[in-house]
Design an enzyme around this catalytic site. Structure first.
Site, PDB file in Angstrom:
ATOM      1  N   CYS A  46       0.830  -1.216   0.000  1.00  0.00           N
ATOM      2  CA  CYS A  46       0.000   0.000   0.000  1.00  0.00           C
ATOM      3  C   CYS A  46       0.855   1.252   0.000  1.00  0.00           C
ATOM      4  O   CYS A  46       1.675   1.465   0.904  1.00  0.00           O
ATOM      5  CB  CYS A  46      -0.940   0.002   1.208  1.00  0.00           C
ATOM      6  SG  CYS A  46      -1.923   1.510   1.334  1.00  0.00           S
TER       7      CYS A  46
ATOM      8  N   GLU B  53      -5.015   3.251 -10.395  1.00  0.00           N
ATOM      9  CA  GLU B  53      -5.674   1.963 -10.143  1.00  0.00           C
ATOM     10  C   GLU B  53      -6.800   1.756 -11.151  1.00  0.00           C
ATOM     11  O   GLU B  53      -7.044   0.646 -11.620  1.00  0.00           O
ATOM     12  CB  GLU B  53      -6.259   1.913  -8.725  1.00  0.00           C
ATOM     13  CG  GLU B  53      -5.236   2.053  -7.617  1.00  0.00           C
ATOM     14  CD  GLU B  53      -5.896   1.926  -6.254  1.00  0.00           C
ATOM     15  OE1 GLU B  53      -6.224   2.983  -5.661  1.00  0.00           O
ATOM     16  OE2 GLU B  53      -6.109   0.788  -5.790  1.00  0.00           O
TER      17      GLU B  53
ATOM     18  N   TRP C 284      -9.023   5.935  -0.199  1.00  0.00           N
ATOM     19  CA  TRP C 284      -9.529   6.543  -1.429  1.00  0.00           C
ATOM     20  C   TRP C 284      -8.708   5.999  -2.583  1.00  0.00           C
ATOM     21  O   TRP C 284      -7.661   5.377  -2.391  1.00  0.00           O
ATOM     22  CB  TRP C 284      -9.437   8.067  -1.367  1.00  0.00           C
ATOM     23  CG  TRP C 284      -8.080   8.587  -0.977  1.00  0.00           C
ATOM     24  CD1 TRP C 284      -6.966   8.677  -1.768  1.00  0.00           C
ATOM     25  CD2 TRP C 284      -7.705   9.085   0.309  1.00  0.00           C
ATOM     26  NE1 TRP C 284      -5.916   9.196  -1.048  1.00  0.00           N
ATOM     27  CE2 TRP C 284      -6.333   9.456   0.223  1.00  0.00           C
ATOM     28  CE3 TRP C 284      -8.377   9.252   1.526  1.00  0.00           C
ATOM     29  CZ2 TRP C 284      -5.636   9.993   1.311  1.00  0.00           C
ATOM     30  CZ3 TRP C 284      -7.671   9.785   2.605  1.00  0.00           C
ATOM     31  CH2 TRP C 284      -6.330  10.145   2.494  1.00  0.00           C
TER      32      TRP C 284
ATOM     33  N   ARG D 154      -0.035   4.665   3.001  1.00  0.00           N
ATOM     34  CA  ARG D 154       0.043   4.413   4.435  1.00  0.00           C
ATOM     35  C   ARG D 154       0.333   5.612   5.322  1.00  0.00           C
ATOM     36  O   ARG D 154       0.322   5.497   6.542  1.00  0.00           O
ATOM     37  CB  ARG D 154       1.086   3.309   4.701  1.00  0.00           C
ATOM     38  CG  ARG D 154       0.588   1.941   4.345  1.00  0.00           C
ATOM     39  CD  ARG D 154       1.651   0.885   4.569  1.00  0.00           C
ATOM     40  NE  ARG D 154       2.574   0.756   3.450  1.00  0.00           N
ATOM     41  CZ  ARG D 154       3.704   0.063   3.470  1.00  0.00           C
ATOM     42  NH1 ARG D 154       4.066  -0.535   4.587  1.00  0.00           N
ATOM     43  NH2 ARG D 154       4.480  -0.031   2.399  1.00  0.00           N
TER      44      ARG D 154
END
Ligand code: ARG
Length: 358
Positions: A59, A226, A221, A62
């Site tokens: 991720c 992506e 979000w 973070r």
């Protein structure tokens, strides 16, 4: 018991006011002796969920791990209430477009009594996304009639601890969607593309101090890539680069015209533009890269490593133009806990072998 002790020591170490953990450890040991498991305090649960995020090597987002809203629904086990609470999760996370990171934690696994699970990858998914073929098939088996038109939201599939899964149509007011348009090409909107506002992952069990929470949907979000570089562009997803290239009149005669690269940029531009226009939080990959490096720096000031999977952190567009590309990181540690786990491939609808996941 070992996992519990490690966690309670970490909790104490990161909560300087909380005193000596030995009393709490003794209490938990007694509880485990009697019931084979134990119950986290609300503070332990919230801390565990946040640290699971902090530990997520894949991720890039973070920096805000400590701002996760934790909804304690451990008492909830029946499918109707689980579904209702998932919808409420989506409304709270959507927040009118100002997306809030939220996790809802449902009942844990207990000895001889498995907790509920949510089938499928995310709370919101589209029926015509090739990634959802399994969930569409199961929903139809259970009696769902939809899935005829593009970008139709799949029903939520809840698998109770025992018994058959149930399906629930997600109410319209729980799913905010963004129709996609392009800042300069007026013809783009006519493609009829859209995406949803809240990516709420629901196929990763949460493990804290030896306790497994199989249903613990969480969201942040979106980062634009992506959607623009993967969901809409991958050849095994919506595969839209040829469509976008045609719209922009790009020369697709050979690879060296870089038509795919140019189409990717236009598609990503459309995603960022449309979310912004709609007032829905989205991050671009340059900003999110900079934030991630601030996170790495801040964690190192606290003396904590930041386990990181380079291949997931570098964005799938213009990698080397982002700051995260140009360095290496602390390696991911599969034994690190608390953590969001990958459901094993043998589990129903839990992905596929070697799945690239989310
Ligand atoms: N990559 C997934 C998707 O496109 C979402 C994974 C979580 N993403 C996030 N920004 N929190 O739907």
């Amino acid at each position: 018991m070992d996992a519990a002790v490690t966690f309670l020591q970490q909790f104490a170490a990161e909560h300087p006011g909380s005193g000596d953990p030995r009393r709490r450890i003794a209490e938990v040991a007694a509880e485990i002796g009697r019931h084979g498991t134990y119950t986290h305090t609300p503070e332990e649960l919230a801390f565990g969920a946040r640290v699971a995020w902090r530990n997520s090597a894949r991720c890039i987002g973070r920096l805000y791990w400590n701002n996760l809203t934790v909804r304690d629904m451990r008492h909830v086990e029946d499918p109707d209430t689980i579904a209702a609470q998932c919808f409420e999760h989506l409304r709270l996370a959507t927040n009118g477009g100002r997306i809030r990171p939220v996790i809802t934690v449902f009942a844990p696994d207990r000895p001889g009594r498995p907790g509920p699970t949510l089938l499928g990858e995310q709370l919101v998914r589209y029926a015509d996304d090739p990634r959802t073929a399994h969930r569409v098939a199961l929903a139809r088996e259970l009696g769902w009639k939809g899935g005829e038109t593009p970008f139709e939201v799949l029903p939520l599939l809840v698998q109770p601890g025992s018994g058959r899964p149930e399906f629930y149509e997600i109410p319209e007011d729980a799913v905010l969607e963004v129709p996609l348009s392009h800042p300069r090409h007026p013809g783009f909107a006519a493609l009829g593309l859209r995406w949803y506002a809240v990516p709420a992952v629901c196929d990763m069990p949460l493990e804290i101090g030896g306790v497994l929470y199989p249903a613990a949907p969480f969201n942040g979000w979106y980062m634009g890539t992506e959607i623009g570089s993967r969901n809409l562009a991958d050849t095994d997803r919506y595969d839209l680069l040829p469509t976008v290239a045609a719209l922009f009149g790009l020369d697709t005669a050979n690879d060296r015209t870089l038509w795919r690269d140019r189409a990717l940029v236009e598609l990503n531009l459309a995603v960022l533009h449309s979310y912004e226009q709609a007032g829905v939080t989205i991050a671009d990959h340059h900003t999110e890269s900079t934030r991630f490096l601030s996170h790495v720096e801040r964690e190192s000031r606290h003396g904590r490593p930041v386990p990181t999977d380079w291949s997931w952190i570098v964005p799938p567009l213009s990698g080397s133009a982002t700051a995260v590309f140009h360095r290496y990181y602390d390696p991911p540690d599969p034994d690190l806990r608390p953590a969001f786990l990958h459901r094993t491939p043998t589990c129903p609808l839990g992905g596929f072998p070697g799945a690239a996941g989310q």
